[in-house]
Design a protein around this motif. Structure first.
Motif, PDB file in Angstrom:
ATOM      1  N   ASP A  36       0.765  -1.275   0.066  1.00 48.46           N
ATOM      2  CA  ASP A  36       0.071   0.043  -0.010  1.00 48.46           C
ATOM      3  C   ASP A  36       0.944   1.474   0.055  1.00 48.46           C
ATOM      4  O   ASP A  36       0.731   2.302  -0.730  1.00 48.46           O
ATOM      5  N   ALA A  37       1.924   1.442   0.888  1.00 51.57           N
ATOM      6  CA  ALA A  37       2.682   2.397   1.087  1.00 51.57           C
ATOM      7  C   ALA A  37       3.688   2.675  -0.129  1.00 51.57           C
ATOM      8  O   ALA A  37       3.656   3.701  -0.625  1.00 51.57           O
ATOM      9  N   ALA A  38       3.999   1.623  -0.977  1.00 49.98           N
ATOM     10  CA  ALA A  38       4.753   1.813  -2.192  1.00 49.98           C
ATOM     11  C   ALA A  38       3.702   2.279  -3.353  1.00 49.98           C
ATOM     12  O   ALA A  38       4.145   3.144  -4.209  1.00 49.98           O
ATOM     13  N   ASP A  39       2.660   1.728  -3.457  1.00 53.61           N
ATOM     14  CA  ASP A  39       1.481   2.323  -4.450  1.00 53.61           C
ATOM     15  C   ASP A  39       1.327   3.593  -4.190  1.00 53.61           C
ATOM     16  O   ASP A  39       1.235   4.573  -5.229  1.00 53.61           O
ATOM     17  N   LEU A  40       1.006   3.849  -2.823  1.00 57.83           N
ATOM     18  CA  LEU A  40       0.637   5.502  -2.688  1.00 57.83           C
ATOM     19  C   LEU A  40       2.042   6.252  -3.019  1.00 57.83           C
ATOM     20  O   LEU A  40       1.681   7.414  -3.549  1.00 57.83           O
ATOM     21  N   VAL A  44       1.516   9.284  -5.695  1.00 56.83           N
ATOM     22  CA  VAL A  44       1.905  10.851  -5.273  1.00 56.83           C
ATOM     23  C   VAL A  44       3.023  11.550  -6.174  1.00 56.83           C
ATOM     24  O   VAL A  44       2.838  12.528  -6.487  1.00 56.83           O
ATOM     25  N   SER A  45       3.951  10.633  -6.317  1.00 53.18           N
ATOM     26  CA  SER A  45       5.033  11.080  -7.080  1.00 53.18           C
ATOM     27  C   SER A  45       4.705  11.493  -8.659  1.00 53.18           C
ATOM     28  O   SER A  45       4.947  12.638  -9.291  1.00 53.18           O
ATOM     29  N   ALA A  46       3.844  10.547  -9.175  1.00 50.58           N
ATOM     30  CA  ALA A  46       3.124  10.952 -10.445  1.00 50.58           C
ATOM     31  C   ALA A  46       2.219  12.123 -10.443  1.00 50.58           C
ATOM     32  O   ALA A  46       2.305  13.122 -11.581  1.00 50.58           O
ATOM     33  N   ILE A  47       1.357  12.415  -9.460  1.00 49.46           N
ATOM     34  CA  ILE A  47       0.588  13.389  -9.178  1.00 49.46           C
ATOM     35  C   ILE A  47       1.382  14.760  -9.238  1.00 49.46           C
ATOM     36  O   ILE A  47       1.223  15.845  -9.926  1.00 49.46           O
ATOM     37  N   ILE A  48       2.579  14.828  -8.257  1.00 46.05           N
ATOM     38  CA  ILE A  48       3.379  16.130  -8.143  1.00 46.05           C
ATOM     39  C   ILE A  48       4.053  16.146  -9.635  1.00 46.05           C
ATOM     40  O   ILE A  48       4.491  17.523  -9.730  1.00 46.05           O
ATOM     41  N   SER A  49       4.610  15.067 -10.228  1.00 45.48           N
ATOM     42  CA  SER A  49       5.134  15.252 -11.437  1.00 45.48           C
ATOM     43  C   SER A  49       4.284  15.987 -12.491  1.00 45.48           C
ATOM     44  O   SER A  49       4.547  17.176 -13.128  1.00 45.48           O
TER      45      SER A  49
END
Length: 72
Positions: A36-40, A44-49
């Motif tokens: 779950d943590a890895a998926d999140l 989040v990284s994709a959204i920020i990019s």
């Protein structure tokens, strides 16, 4: 600092909310696995990019000056 703004526009407040949310989730019984943590983290990284790219395009569109080197 003499200007007053809404607490909802404060980066500090939002940073604190983001920091507190996982702990509140644990208190209320939500369980997170490593997957779950890895998926999140990936999402989040994709959204920020994506937001960074959108903001860069927006900034260029609304800019009032050209990009270039200033001559002295």
């Amino acid at each position: 600092m003499t200007d007053v703004k809404s607490f909802l526009t404060s980066k500090t407040v939002w940073g604190a909310v983001i920091a507190i949310l996982p702990q509140l989730a644990l208190i209320f019984g939500f369980q997170f696995t490593e997957a779950d943590a890895a998926d999140l983290q990936e999402k989040v990284s994709a959204i920020i990019s994506a937001l960074g790219g959108i903001y860069a395009m927006y900034g260029r569109v609304v800019a009032k000056e050209q990009i270039g080197l200033k001559s002295q």
